[in-house]
Design a protein around this motif. Sequence first.
Motif, PDB file in Angstrom:
ATOM      1  N   MET A  78       0.852  -1.176   0.000  1.00 41.46           N
ATOM      2  CA  MET A  78       0.000   0.000   0.000  1.00 41.46           C
ATOM      3  C   MET A  78       0.897   1.238   0.000  1.00 41.46           C
ATOM      4  O   MET A  78       1.875   1.300   0.736  1.00 41.46           O
ATOM      5  N   ARG A  79       0.547   2.193  -0.822  1.00 39.14           N
ATOM      6  CA  ARG A  79       1.357   3.399  -0.942  1.00 39.14           C
ATOM      7  C   ARG A  79       1.259   4.251   0.315  1.00 39.14           C
ATOM      8  O   ARG A  79       0.202   4.325   0.950  1.00 39.14           O
ATOM      9  N   GLU A  80       2.381   4.876   0.647  1.00 36.64           N
ATOM     10  CA  GLU A  80       2.420   5.749   1.817  1.00 36.64           C
ATOM     11  C   GLU A  80       1.553   6.980   1.564  1.00 36.64           C
ATOM     12  O   GLU A  80       1.648   7.610   0.516  1.00 36.64           O
ATOM     13  N   GLY A  81       0.690   7.293   2.502  1.00 39.36           N
ATOM     14  CA  GLY A  81      -0.207   8.427   2.356  1.00 39.36           C
ATOM     15  C   GLY A  81      -1.618   8.036   1.967  1.00 39.36           C
ATOM     16  O   GLY A  81      -2.527   8.855   2.005  1.00 39.36           O
ATOM     17  N   MET A  82      -1.812   6.779   1.595  1.00 37.53           N
ATOM     18  CA  MET A  82      -3.146   6.338   1.173  1.00 37.53           C
ATOM     19  C   MET A  82      -4.102   6.263   2.367  1.00 37.53           C
ATOM     20  O   MET A  82      -5.264   6.651   2.252  1.00 37.53           O
ATOM     21  N   ILE A  83      -3.614   5.784   3.508  1.00 41.52           N
ATOM     22  CA  ILE A  83      -4.472   5.647   4.690  1.00 41.52           C
ATOM     23  C   ILE A  83      -4.966   7.009   5.177  1.00 41.52           C
ATOM     24  O   ILE A  83      -6.176   7.171   5.407  1.00 41.52           O
ATOM     25  N   PRO A  84      -4.097   8.025   5.337  1.00 45.82           N
ATOM     26  CA  PRO A  84      -4.620   9.330   5.768  1.00 45.82           C
ATOM     27  C   PRO A  84      -5.587   9.945   4.762  1.00 45.82           C
ATOM     28  O   PRO A  84      -6.548  10.602   5.146  1.00 45.82           O
ATOM     29  N   THR A  85      -5.342   9.718   3.482  1.00 46.80           N
ATOM     30  CA  THR A  85      -6.230  10.273   2.466  1.00 46.80           C
ATOM     31  C   THR A  85      -7.607   9.632   2.535  1.00 46.80           C
ATOM     32  O   THR A  85      -8.634  10.332   2.517  1.00 46.80           O
ATOM     33  N   VAL A  86      -7.643   8.316   2.647  1.00 41.74           N
ATOM     34  CA  VAL A  86      -8.934   7.616   2.732  1.00 41.74           C
ATOM     35  C   VAL A  86      -9.630   7.954   4.047  1.00 41.74           C
ATOM     36  O   VAL A  86     -10.842   8.208   4.070  1.00 41.74           O
ATOM     37  N   LEU A  87      -8.878   7.980   5.144  1.00 45.04           N
ATOM     38  CA  LEU A  87      -9.448   8.335   6.447  1.00 45.04           C
ATOM     39  C   LEU A  87     -10.036   9.740   6.417  1.00 45.04           C
ATOM     40  O   LEU A  87     -11.143   9.976   6.907  1.00 45.04           O
ATOM     41  N   GLY A  88      -9.319  10.674   5.832  1.00 43.62           N
ATOM     42  CA  GLY A  88      -9.820  12.041   5.727  1.00 43.62           C
ATOM     43  C   GLY A  88     -11.068  12.144   4.889  1.00 43.62           C
ATOM     44  O   GLY A  88     -11.987  12.902   5.215  1.00 43.62           O
ATOM     45  N   THR A  89     -11.131  11.378   3.808  1.00 45.39           N
ATOM     46  CA  THR A  89     -12.325  11.380   2.967  1.00 45.39           C
ATOM     47  C   THR A  89     -13.526  10.836   3.725  1.00 45.39           C
ATOM     48  O   THR A  89     -14.622  11.410   3.656  1.00 45.39           O
ATOM     49  N   VAL A  90     -13.319   9.766   4.471  1.00 44.72           N
ATOM     50  CA  VAL A  90     -14.419   9.173   5.241  1.00 44.72           C
ATOM     51  C   VAL A  90     -14.887  10.124   6.340  1.00 44.72           C
ATOM     52  O   VAL A  90     -16.092  10.328   6.531  1.00 44.72           O
ATOM     53  N   VAL A  91     -13.949  10.732   7.050  1.00 43.89           N
ATOM     54  CA  VAL A  91     -14.305  11.659   8.134  1.00 43.89           C
ATOM     55  C   VAL A  91     -15.028  12.880   7.577  1.00 43.89           C
ATOM     56  O   VAL A  91     -16.030  13.335   8.136  1.00 43.89           O
ATOM     57  N   THR A  92     -14.548  13.405   6.460  1.00 43.28           N
ATOM     58  CA  THR A  92     -15.183  14.571   5.849  1.00 43.28           C
ATOM     59  C   THR A  92     -16.602  14.244   5.406  1.00 43.28           C
ATOM     60  O   THR A  92     -17.538  15.020   5.651  1.00 43.28           O
ATOM     61  N   ALA A  93     -16.777  13.102   4.767  1.00 44.97           N
ATOM     62  CA  ALA A  93     -18.112  12.713   4.310  1.00 44.97           C
ATOM     63  C   ALA A  93     -19.051  12.441   5.488  1.00 44.97           C
ATOM     64  O   ALA A  93     -20.220  12.835   5.458  1.00 44.97           O
ATOM     65  N   ALA A  94     -18.531  11.793   6.518  1.00 46.75           N
ATOM     66  CA  ALA A  94     -19.361  11.483   7.675  1.00 46.75           C
ATOM     67  C   ALA A  94     -19.794  12.736   8.413  1.00 46.75           C
ATOM     68  O   ALA A  94     -20.945  12.858   8.846  1.00 46.75           O
ATOM     69  N   SER A  95     -18.877  13.684   8.557  1.00 48.00           N
ATOM     70  CA  SER A  95     -19.246  14.907   9.273  1.00 48.00           C
ATOM     71  C   SER A  95     -20.225  15.733   8.457  1.00 48.00           C
ATOM     72  O   SER A  95     -21.126  16.358   9.011  1.00 48.00           O
ATOM     73  N   GLY A  96     -20.043  15.743   7.159  1.00 44.94           N
ATOM     74  CA  GLY A  96     -20.972  16.489   6.313  1.00 44.94           C
ATOM     75  C   GLY A  96     -22.372  15.905   6.359  1.00 44.94           C
ATOM     76  O   GLY A  96     -23.361  16.637   6.395  1.00 44.94           O
ATOM     77  N   ALA A  97     -22.464  14.595   6.406  1.00 45.82           N
ATOM     78  CA  ALA A  97     -23.762  13.941   6.402  1.00 45.82           C
ATOM     79  C   ALA A  97     -24.431  13.943   7.777  1.00 45.82           C
ATOM     80  O   ALA A  97     -25.633  14.159   7.887  1.00 45.82           O
ATOM     81  N   ALA A  98     -23.648  13.717   8.813  1.00 45.46           N
ATOM     82  CA  ALA A  98     -24.237  13.509  10.134  1.00 45.46           C
ATOM     83  C   ALA A  98     -24.411  14.784  10.945  1.00 45.46           C
ATOM     84  O   ALA A  98     -25.441  14.966  11.595  1.00 45.46           O
TER      85      ALA A  98
END
Length: 53
Positions: free
Chosen positions: A1-21
Amino acid sequence: MREGMIPTVLGTVVTAASGAALWKTKYKLAATGVLGFGLAHVVLGAIDLIEHR
């Protein structure tokens, strides 16, 4: 897995979750904080992805 992929995916999930919830509730300040936290992860993860090609 490429370095930086986990923070990018985590940030996308957190951003989407906060926007929705949280955005439509009375907790706008908390929603803004969580949204900023998620966007910071997206930016920092993207920097890692670009830097470590």
